[in-house]
Design an enzyme around this catalytic site. Structure first.
Site, PDB file in Angstrom:
ATOM      1  N   GLU A 115      -2.286 -60.194  -4.210  1.00 16.08           N
ATOM      2  CA  GLU A 115      -1.855 -59.815  -2.895  1.00 16.08           C
ATOM      3  C   GLU A 115      -2.075 -58.275  -2.818  1.00 16.08           C
ATOM      4  OE1 GLU A 115       2.207 -59.197  -1.997  1.00 16.08           O
ATOM      5  OE2 GLU A 115       2.122 -59.760  -0.149  1.00 16.08           O
ATOM      6  N   ASP A 132       8.392 -64.538   3.932  1.00 12.07           N
ATOM      7  CA  ASP A 132       9.544 -63.729   4.563  1.00 12.07           C
ATOM      8  C   ASP A 132       9.785 -64.172   5.810  1.00 12.07           C
ATOM      9  OD1 ASP A 132      10.136 -61.804   2.239  1.00 12.07           O
ATOM     10  OD2 ASP A 132       8.170 -61.603   2.523  1.00 12.07           O
TER      11      ASP A 132
HETATM   12  N1  ADE Z   1       8.918 -59.378  -1.924  1.00 12.81           N
HETATM   13  C1  ADE Z   1       9.023 -60.032  -0.649  1.00 12.81           C
HETATM   14  N2  ADE Z   1       7.959 -60.334  -0.145  1.00 12.81           N
HETATM   15  C2  ADE Z   1       6.891 -59.864  -0.683  1.00 12.81           C
HETATM   16  C3  ADE Z   1       5.574 -59.770  -0.736  1.00 12.81           C
HETATM   17  N3  ADE Z   1       4.739 -60.487   0.145  1.00 12.81           N
HETATM   18  N4  ADE Z   1       4.809 -59.114  -1.841  1.00 12.81           N
HETATM   19  C4  ADE Z   1       5.680 -58.636  -2.978  1.00 12.81           C
HETATM   20  N5  ADE Z   1       6.864 -58.743  -3.096  1.00 12.81           N
HETATM   21  C5  ADE Z   1       7.489 -59.313  -1.953  1.00 12.81           C
HETATM   22 ZN    ZN Z   2       6.349 -63.262  -1.693  1.00 12.65          ZN
END
Ligand code: ADE
Ligand code: ZN
Length: 337
Positions: A204, A283
Protein backbone atom coordinates in the site's frame (compact mmCIF):
# COMPACT_ATOMS: atom_id res chain seq x y z
CA UNK A 1 -28.69 2.85 -12.17
CA UNK A 2 -32.13 3.36 -10.60
CA UNK A 3 -32.69 3.73 -6.87
CA UNK A 4 -34.78 0.56 -6.76
CA UNK A 5 -32.05 -1.47 -8.54
CA UNK A 6 -29.51 -0.13 -6.03
CA UNK A 7 -31.74 -1.07 -3.09
CA UNK A 8 -32.26 -4.61 -4.46
CA UNK A 9 -28.53 -4.99 -5.14
CA UNK A 10 -27.65 -3.81 -1.60
CA UNK A 11 -30.16 -6.19 -0.07
CA UNK A 12 -28.79 -9.16 -2.08
CA UNK A 13 -25.22 -8.29 -1.12
CA UNK A 14 -26.22 -7.94 2.52
CA UNK A 15 -27.53 -11.50 2.34
CA UNK A 16 -24.27 -12.78 0.78
CA UNK A 17 -22.57 -14.99 3.43
CA UNK A 18 -19.09 -13.52 3.83
CA UNK A 19 -16.27 -12.62 6.20
CA UNK A 20 -14.30 -9.42 6.49
CA UNK A 21 -10.57 -9.87 7.07
CA UNK A 22 -9.16 -6.36 6.89
CA UNK A 23 -10.59 -3.66 9.11
CA UNK A 24 -9.25 -1.72 12.07
CA UNK A 25 -10.96 -0.94 15.36
CA UNK A 26 -9.15 2.42 15.01
CA UNK A 27 -11.25 3.13 11.91
CA UNK A 28 -14.63 2.66 13.56
CA UNK A 29 -15.19 6.06 15.22
CA UNK A 30 -18.04 8.18 13.94
CA UNK A 31 -17.65 11.97 13.89
CA UNK A 32 -20.35 12.59 16.51
CA UNK A 33 -18.66 10.28 19.02
CA UNK A 34 -15.28 11.92 18.47
CA UNK A 35 -16.76 15.40 18.85
CA UNK A 36 -18.67 14.42 22.01
CA UNK A 37 -15.69 12.74 23.68
CA UNK A 38 -13.34 15.58 22.64
CA UNK A 39 -15.70 18.13 24.25
CA UNK A 40 -15.89 16.05 27.44
CA UNK A 41 -12.07 15.81 27.62
CA UNK A 42 -11.40 19.43 26.59
CA UNK A 43 -9.45 18.24 23.53
CA UNK A 44 -9.41 20.53 20.47
CA UNK A 45 -10.25 18.95 17.11
CA UNK A 46 -7.90 19.69 14.20
CA UNK A 47 -10.73 20.98 11.97
CA UNK A 48 -14.49 21.57 11.92
CA UNK A 49 -16.63 18.48 12.56
CA UNK A 50 -18.00 18.41 9.00
CA UNK A 51 -14.42 18.30 7.64
CA UNK A 52 -13.07 15.97 10.31
CA UNK A 53 -12.65 12.98 7.99
CA UNK A 54 -11.06 14.86 5.08
CA UNK A 55 -7.57 13.36 4.99
CA UNK A 56 -4.69 14.46 2.78
CA UNK A 57 -3.13 10.97 2.68
CA UNK A 58 -1.94 8.05 4.81
CA UNK A 59 0.39 10.08 7.08
CA UNK A 60 -2.36 12.60 7.93
CA UNK A 61 -4.79 9.73 8.45
CA UNK A 62 -2.50 7.82 10.83
CA UNK A 63 -1.89 10.99 12.88
CA UNK A 64 -5.65 11.39 13.24
CA UNK A 65 -5.93 7.85 14.64
CA UNK A 66 -3.74 8.89 17.59
CA UNK A 67 -6.12 11.73 18.39
CA UNK A 68 -9.32 9.68 18.05
CA UNK A 69 -8.05 6.61 19.92
CA UNK A 70 -6.59 8.82 22.66
CA UNK A 71 -10.16 9.81 23.54
CA UNK A 72 -11.19 6.21 24.32
CA UNK A 73 -9.65 6.30 27.76
CA UNK A 74 -12.16 4.22 29.72
CA UNK A 75 -13.21 0.54 29.51
CA UNK A 76 -16.79 1.68 28.86
CA UNK A 77 -15.75 3.71 25.79
CA UNK A 78 -13.64 0.85 24.39
CA UNK A 79 -16.49 -1.60 24.93
CA UNK A 80 -18.95 0.80 23.30
CA UNK A 81 -16.71 1.18 20.22
CA UNK A 82 -16.28 -2.59 19.96
CA UNK A 83 -20.00 -3.22 20.25
CA UNK A 84 -20.61 -0.56 17.58
CA UNK A 85 -18.12 -2.28 15.30
CA UNK A 86 -19.96 -5.61 15.65
CA UNK A 87 -23.25 -3.83 14.91
CA UNK A 88 -21.75 -2.32 11.75
CA UNK A 89 -20.58 -5.80 10.64
CA UNK A 90 -24.04 -7.26 11.27
CA UNK A 91 -25.69 -4.43 9.31
CA UNK A 92 -23.58 -5.55 6.31
CA UNK A 93 -24.42 -9.24 6.67
CA UNK A 94 -20.85 -10.13 7.68
CA UNK A 95 -20.74 -13.50 9.44
CA UNK A 96 -17.27 -13.20 10.94
CA UNK A 97 -14.47 -10.59 11.01
CA UNK A 98 -10.77 -10.45 11.84
CA UNK A 99 -10.30 -7.00 13.38
CA UNK A 100 -6.92 -5.30 13.69
CA UNK A 101 -6.15 -3.33 16.83
CA UNK A 102 -2.88 -1.43 17.14
CA UNK A 103 -2.06 -0.66 20.82
CA UNK A 104 0.32 2.20 19.91
CA UNK A 105 -2.60 4.46 18.91
CA UNK A 106 -4.47 4.03 22.23
CA UNK A 107 -2.41 6.29 24.51
CA UNK A 108 -4.48 5.87 27.65
CA UNK A 109 -3.82 2.12 27.58
CA UNK A 110 -0.05 2.07 27.09
CA UNK A 111 1.48 -0.50 29.44
CA UNK A 112 -1.98 -2.04 30.11
CA UNK A 113 -2.52 -4.31 27.10
CA UNK A 114 -4.29 -7.02 29.08
CA UNK A 115 -6.86 -4.55 30.48
CA UNK A 116 -7.29 -3.02 27.04
CA UNK A 117 -8.00 -6.39 25.41
CA UNK A 118 -10.42 -7.27 28.22
CA UNK A 119 -12.36 -4.04 27.64
CA UNK A 120 -12.61 -4.70 23.90
CA UNK A 121 -13.53 -8.32 24.59
CA UNK A 122 -16.30 -7.14 26.95
CA UNK A 123 -17.94 -5.15 24.14
CA UNK A 124 -17.54 -7.99 21.65
CA UNK A 125 -18.95 -10.56 24.07
CA UNK A 126 -22.01 -8.39 24.73
CA UNK A 127 -22.44 -8.06 20.96
CA UNK A 128 -22.23 -11.83 20.43
CA UNK A 129 -24.80 -12.38 23.19
CA UNK A 130 -27.10 -10.04 21.26
CA UNK A 131 -26.62 -12.17 18.13
CA UNK A 132 -24.19 -9.77 16.39
CA UNK A 133 -21.14 -10.72 14.29
CA UNK A 134 -18.32 -12.81 15.77
CA UNK A 135 -14.88 -11.20 15.84
CA UNK A 136 -11.26 -12.32 16.28
CA UNK A 137 -8.55 -9.77 17.10
CA UNK A 138 -5.27 -9.27 15.23
CA UNK A 139 -2.96 -7.31 17.55
CA UNK A 140 -0.78 -5.04 15.47
CA UNK A 141 2.70 -3.57 15.52
CA UNK A 142 3.34 -0.15 14.00
CA UNK A 143 5.97 -0.08 11.23
CA UNK A 144 7.98 2.54 13.13
CA UNK A 145 8.42 0.38 16.27
CA UNK A 146 11.74 -1.24 17.15
CA UNK A 147 12.73 -4.91 16.94
CA UNK A 148 12.84 -5.11 20.76
CA UNK A 149 9.32 -3.67 21.04
CA UNK A 150 8.03 -6.14 18.48
CA UNK A 151 9.47 -9.14 20.34
CA UNK A 152 8.17 -7.78 23.64
CA UNK A 153 4.63 -7.58 22.20
CA UNK A 154 4.76 -11.14 20.88
CA UNK A 155 6.04 -12.55 24.17
CA UNK A 156 3.36 -10.61 26.06
CA UNK A 157 0.65 -12.00 23.78
CA UNK A 158 2.04 -15.48 24.28
CA UNK A 159 2.07 -15.08 28.07
CA UNK A 160 -1.52 -13.74 28.07
CA UNK A 161 -2.96 -16.27 25.60
CA UNK A 162 -6.07 -14.10 25.38
CA UNK A 163 -8.82 -16.20 23.77
CA UNK A 164 -9.98 -13.27 21.61
CA UNK A 165 -6.56 -12.85 19.94
CA UNK A 166 -6.01 -14.85 16.76
CA UNK A 167 -3.07 -13.16 15.04
CA UNK A 168 -0.09 -10.84 15.01
CA UNK A 169 -0.32 -7.99 12.50
CA UNK A 170 1.81 -5.06 11.39
CA UNK A 171 0.43 -1.83 9.94
CA UNK A 172 1.40 1.84 9.65
CA UNK A 173 3.36 3.76 7.06
CA UNK A 174 6.09 1.93 5.15
CA UNK A 175 6.84 5.03 3.10
CA UNK A 176 8.14 6.83 6.21
CA UNK A 177 9.45 3.76 8.09
CA UNK A 178 11.48 2.40 5.15
CA UNK A 179 12.24 -1.29 4.76
CA UNK A 180 11.37 -2.94 8.08
CA UNK A 181 10.84 -6.58 7.14
CA UNK A 182 14.22 -7.64 8.59
CA UNK A 183 13.49 -5.70 11.80
CA UNK A 184 10.28 -7.63 12.49
CA UNK A 185 11.36 -11.06 11.23
CA UNK A 186 12.18 -12.46 14.67
CA UNK A 187 8.87 -11.27 16.21
CA UNK A 188 6.88 -12.85 13.38
CA UNK A 189 8.93 -16.07 13.59
CA UNK A 190 8.12 -16.32 17.31
CA UNK A 191 4.45 -15.50 16.69
CA UNK A 192 4.25 -18.44 14.30
CA UNK A 193 5.97 -20.68 16.81
CA UNK A 194 3.48 -19.61 19.50
CA UNK A 195 0.53 -20.56 17.30
CA UNK A 196 -0.53 -17.05 16.26
CA UNK A 197 -1.56 -16.43 12.66
CA UNK A 198 0.26 -13.66 10.76
CA UNK A 199 -1.13 -10.84 8.67
CA UNK A 200 0.96 -8.02 7.21
CA UNK A 201 0.17 -4.59 5.71
CA UNK A 202 2.30 -4.31 2.58
CA UNK A 203 2.04 -3.07 -0.98
CA UNK A 204 0.00 0.00 0.00
CA UNK A 205 2.64 2.51 1.18
CA UNK A 206 5.40 0.17 -0.05
CA UNK A 207 5.88 -1.26 -3.52
CA UNK A 208 6.31 -4.94 -4.45
CA UNK A 209 9.44 -5.21 -2.29
CA UNK A 210 7.25 -4.82 0.83
CA UNK A 211 5.07 -7.72 -0.30
CA UNK A 212 8.11 -9.94 -1.00
CA UNK A 213 9.38 -9.20 2.53
CA UNK A 214 5.95 -9.91 4.03
CA UNK A 215 6.08 -13.41 2.54
CA UNK A 216 9.79 -14.23 2.71
CA UNK A 217 10.72 -12.56 6.03
CA UNK A 218 7.46 -12.36 7.99
CA UNK A 219 5.78 -15.60 6.92
CA UNK A 220 2.49 -13.80 6.18
CA UNK A 221 -0.60 -16.05 6.01
CA UNK A 222 -2.36 -13.10 4.46
CA UNK A 223 -1.41 -9.68 3.07
CA UNK A 224 -3.42 -6.57 3.96
CA UNK A 225 -3.72 -4.49 0.75
CA UNK A 226 -0.89 -6.03 -1.32
CA UNK A 227 -2.26 -4.22 -4.39
CA UNK A 228 1.08 -2.84 -5.55
CA UNK A 229 2.19 -6.43 -6.17
CA UNK A 230 0.74 -5.77 -9.62
CA UNK A 231 3.97 -3.88 -10.46
CA UNK A 232 6.03 -7.11 -10.37
CA UNK A 233 4.84 -10.02 -12.57
CA UNK A 234 7.08 -12.53 -10.76
CA UNK A 235 5.46 -11.53 -7.45
CA UNK A 236 1.95 -11.89 -8.91
CA UNK A 237 2.90 -15.40 -10.10
CA UNK A 238 4.27 -16.32 -6.67
CA UNK A 239 1.13 -15.05 -4.85
CA UNK A 240 -1.07 -17.01 -7.25
CA UNK A 241 1.03 -20.20 -7.02
CA UNK A 242 1.20 -20.13 -3.25
CA UNK A 243 -2.42 -18.94 -2.93
CA UNK A 244 -1.50 -16.22 -0.43
CA UNK A 245 -4.69 -14.15 -0.06
CA UNK A 246 -4.83 -10.36 -0.33
CA UNK A 247 -7.29 -8.40 1.85
CA UNK A 248 -8.01 -5.56 -0.56
CA UNK A 249 -9.79 -2.30 0.35
CA UNK A 250 -10.77 -0.44 -2.84
CA UNK A 251 -12.41 2.64 -1.29
CA UNK A 252 -9.54 3.07 1.18
CA UNK A 253 -7.05 3.00 -1.69
CA UNK A 254 -9.04 5.67 -3.53
CA UNK A 255 -9.61 7.93 -0.50
CA UNK A 256 -5.98 7.70 0.66
CA UNK A 257 -4.67 8.30 -2.85
CA UNK A 258 -3.03 4.97 -3.74
CA UNK A 259 -4.99 4.95 -7.04
CA UNK A 260 -6.84 7.85 -8.71
CA UNK A 261 -9.91 5.86 -9.83
CA UNK A 262 -11.53 2.44 -9.51
CA UNK A 263 -10.84 1.88 -13.22
CA UNK A 264 -7.12 2.13 -12.50
CA UNK A 265 -7.30 -0.08 -9.39
CA UNK A 266 -5.51 -3.44 -9.93
CA UNK A 267 -7.95 -5.64 -7.96
CA UNK A 268 -9.50 -7.22 -11.05
CA UNK A 269 -6.16 -7.74 -12.80
CA UNK A 270 -4.82 -9.50 -9.70
CA UNK A 271 -7.92 -11.70 -9.50
CA UNK A 272 -7.72 -12.61 -13.18
CA UNK A 273 -4.06 -13.51 -12.71
CA UNK A 274 -5.16 -16.16 -10.20
CA UNK A 275 -4.39 -14.27 -6.97
CA UNK A 276 -6.91 -14.94 -4.18
CA UNK A 277 -8.57 -11.62 -3.33
CA UNK A 278 -11.20 -10.49 -0.84
CA UNK A 279 -12.80 -7.06 -0.51
CA UNK A 280 -12.79 -5.15 2.78
CA UNK A 281 -13.37 -1.70 4.31
CA UNK A 282 -10.07 -0.99 6.18
CA UNK A 283 -11.40 1.92 8.28
CA UNK A 284 -15.12 1.96 7.51
CA UNK A 285 -16.36 4.95 9.53
CA UNK A 286 -13.39 7.24 8.88
CA UNK A 287 -13.18 6.44 5.15
CA UNK A 288 -16.95 6.19 4.60
CA UNK A 289 -16.84 2.59 3.34
CA UNK A 290 -19.27 -0.28 3.89
CA UNK A 291 -18.68 -3.92 2.97
CA UNK A 292 -21.90 -4.07 0.94
CA UNK A 293 -20.76 -0.89 -0.83
CA UNK A 294 -17.35 -2.42 -1.66
CA UNK A 295 -18.95 -5.47 -3.30
CA UNK A 296 -21.41 -3.22 -5.19
CA UNK A 297 -18.55 -1.01 -6.38
CA UNK A 298 -16.59 -4.00 -7.73
CA UNK A 299 -19.63 -5.55 -9.41
CA UNK A 300 -20.31 -2.27 -11.17
CA UNK A 301 -16.70 -1.37 -12.05
CA UNK A 302 -15.46 -4.86 -12.98
CA UNK A 303 -18.68 -6.48 -14.16
CA UNK A 304 -18.57 -9.20 -11.52
CA UNK A 305 -21.26 -11.84 -11.99
CA UNK A 306 -22.89 -13.65 -9.07
CA UNK A 307 -20.41 -16.48 -9.63
CA UNK A 308 -17.42 -14.15 -9.24
CA UNK A 309 -19.07 -12.46 -6.26
CA UNK A 310 -19.55 -15.87 -4.62
CA UNK A 311 -15.91 -16.82 -5.29
CA UNK A 312 -14.64 -13.61 -3.69
CA UNK A 313 -16.90 -14.18 -0.66
CA UNK A 314 -15.53 -17.72 -0.44
CA UNK A 315 -11.98 -16.35 -0.39
CA UNK A 316 -12.96 -13.99 2.43
CA UNK A 317 -14.12 -16.96 4.50
CA UNK A 318 -11.20 -19.25 3.58
CA UNK A 319 -8.67 -16.48 4.26
CA UNK A 320 -10.16 -15.57 7.65
CA UNK A 321 -8.74 -16.79 10.93
CA UNK A 322 -12.18 -18.01 12.10
CA UNK A 323 -12.35 -21.44 13.72
CA UNK A 324 -13.27 -24.43 11.53
CA UNK A 325 -16.91 -24.54 12.73
CA UNK A 326 -17.59 -20.90 11.85
CA UNK A 327 -15.94 -21.33 8.44
CA UNK A 328 -18.00 -24.43 7.69
CA UNK A 329 -21.25 -22.70 8.69
CA UNK A 330 -20.50 -19.69 6.45
CA UNK A 331 -19.35 -21.82 3.50
CA UNK A 332 -22.51 -23.96 3.73
CA UNK A 333 -24.66 -20.82 3.74
CA UNK A 334 -22.68 -19.44 0.79
CA UNK A 335 -23.47 -22.52 -1.28
CA UNK A 336 -27.16 -21.79 -0.79
CA UNK A 337 -26.88 -18.07 -1.77
N1 ADE B 1 -3.95 1.68 10.07
C1 ADE B 1 -5.23 1.91 9.83
N2 ADE B 1 -5.48 1.97 8.51
C2 ADE B 1 -4.28 1.78 7.88
C3 ADE B 1 -3.87 1.72 6.54
N3 ADE B 1 -4.72 1.89 5.52
N4 ADE B 1 -2.55 1.53 6.28
C4 ADE B 1 -1.68 1.38 7.27
N5 ADE B 1 -2.02 1.41 8.57
C5 ADE B 1 -3.32 1.60 8.88
ZN1 ZN C 1 -5.45 -1.55 7.00
Amino acid sequence: MTASFQATEASRLRSLPKAEVHLHLEGCFDADTIARWARAEGVALPRAQEDLFKFSGLADFLGFLDLACGLAATPERLAQLSYGLAQRLTDNGTGYADVIVNPTHWHAWHGRLSAMLDAIDGGLRAAEQDGLTRVGLCVSLLRTQTADESIELVELLHAMRHPRVVALSVDGNEATAGRTGPRFAEAFRRAGQHGLRRTVHAGESSGPEGVWDAVNLLGADRIDHGVRAIEDPALVRMLAERQIPLGICPTSNLVLGVYPSIEQHPLERLRQAGVRVSVNTDDPALLDASLVGEYALCRQAFGWTDEVTRAVAQTSIDASFACADVKRELLDALQRW
